[in-house]
Design a protein around this motif. Structure first.
Motif, PDB file in Angstrom:
ATOM      1  N   PHE A  38       0.827  -1.201   0.000  1.00 59.65           N
ATOM      2  CA  PHE A  38       0.000   0.000   0.000  1.00 59.65           C
ATOM      3  C   PHE A  38       0.865   1.257   0.000  1.00 59.65           C
ATOM      4  O   PHE A  38       0.682   2.163  -0.809  1.00 59.65           O
ATOM      5  N   MET A  39       1.854   1.306   0.914  1.00 56.23           N
ATOM      6  CA  MET A  39       2.696   2.497   1.038  1.00 56.23           C
ATOM      7  C   MET A  39       3.514   2.748  -0.226  1.00 56.23           C
ATOM      8  O   MET A  39       3.674   3.891  -0.637  1.00 56.23           O
ATOM      9  N   ARG A  40       4.013   1.691  -0.827  1.00 51.61           N
ATOM     10  CA  ARG A  40       4.829   1.867  -2.031  1.00 51.61           C
ATOM     11  C   ARG A  40       4.016   2.518  -3.148  1.00 51.61           C
ATOM     12  O   ARG A  40       4.478   3.432  -3.834  1.00 51.61           O
ATOM     13  N   VAL A  41       2.793   2.055  -3.329  1.00 53.95           N
ATOM     14  CA  VAL A  41       1.925   2.605  -4.373  1.00 53.95           C
ATOM     15  C   VAL A  41       1.424   3.988  -3.973  1.00 53.95           C
ATOM     16  O   VAL A  41       1.482   4.940  -4.757  1.00 53.95           O
ATOM     17  N   PHE A  42       0.949   4.129  -2.740  1.00 54.82           N
ATOM     18  CA  PHE A  42       0.324   5.389  -2.335  1.00 54.82           C
ATOM     19  C   PHE A  42       1.317   6.526  -2.204  1.00 54.82           C
ATOM     20  O   PHE A  42       0.975   7.679  -2.453  1.00 54.82           O
TER      21      PHE A  42
END
Length: 179
Positions: free
Chosen positions: A146-150
């Motif tokens: 999630f963090m990598r994409v967001f």
């Protein structure tokens, strides 16, 4: 299906023939936009080379729960991210915008889910194998994904808060004194 009778797992799609990650993200998006459901789509607009629009996404949504219920649920799901016992604490350092999340693990640890959202976007992540197999991890990797994409898709976006219903009131409650 008989295999899909586990209602506890239904909240995140923990079924053999149930929700897709796209449907799960669309369902959880209502908690960030005042209870309005928008059918997920891959394309928002398609034009011919001459500019003629042959498809234009209708952004009109459907009110499926009240804005007050959506606001309350949003705050409850923020506890998953910011609460001391939250299973989504891995995304809490994403502090330029508020986030909410729901995580889940199947009883055999064959499947891990995370649905999380900000005032801009909602995503659902599933980690598992095509054929049931124990993943062998102690921490749900959904937060890192999630963090990598967001981090990338939020780059340059203005900080924003979730909309709040005018029918909700925030109050403090002491668990010790019950007041």
């Amino acid at each position: 299906m008989p295999e899909d009778k586990n209602l506890a797992a239904l909240a995140l799609g923990g079924t053999n023939y149930g929700l897709t990650t796209t449907e799960s993200a669309a369902a959880y998006a209502i908690f960030g936009n005042q209870g309005v459901y928008h059918k997920p789509t891959t394309y928002y607009k398609i034009e011919r080379a001459n500019g003629e629009v042959i498809f234009d996404y209708d952004e009109t949504g459907t009110q499926v729960i009240s804005p007050a219920s959506a606001t309350i649920m949003n705050h409850l799901l923020q506890e998953v991210v910011y609460g001391s016992e939250g299973t989504g604490r891995g995304i809490s350092w994403y502090n330029t915008m508020k986030a909410y999340a729901k995580t889940g693990t199947s009883s055999e640890s064959n499947d891990l889910w995370m649905v999380a959202g900000t005032p801009y976007y909602v995503a659902a992540v599933w980690v598992g194998f095509d054929h049931p197999e124990t993943l062998g991890v102690s921490v749900n990797p959904g937060g890192k994904i999630f963090m990598r994409v967001f981090n990338e898709i939020h780059e340059g976006l203005e900080e924003r808060e979730f909309p709040k219903s005018s029918k909700t009131i925030e109050k403090k409650y002491c668990r010790s004194t019950k007041s």
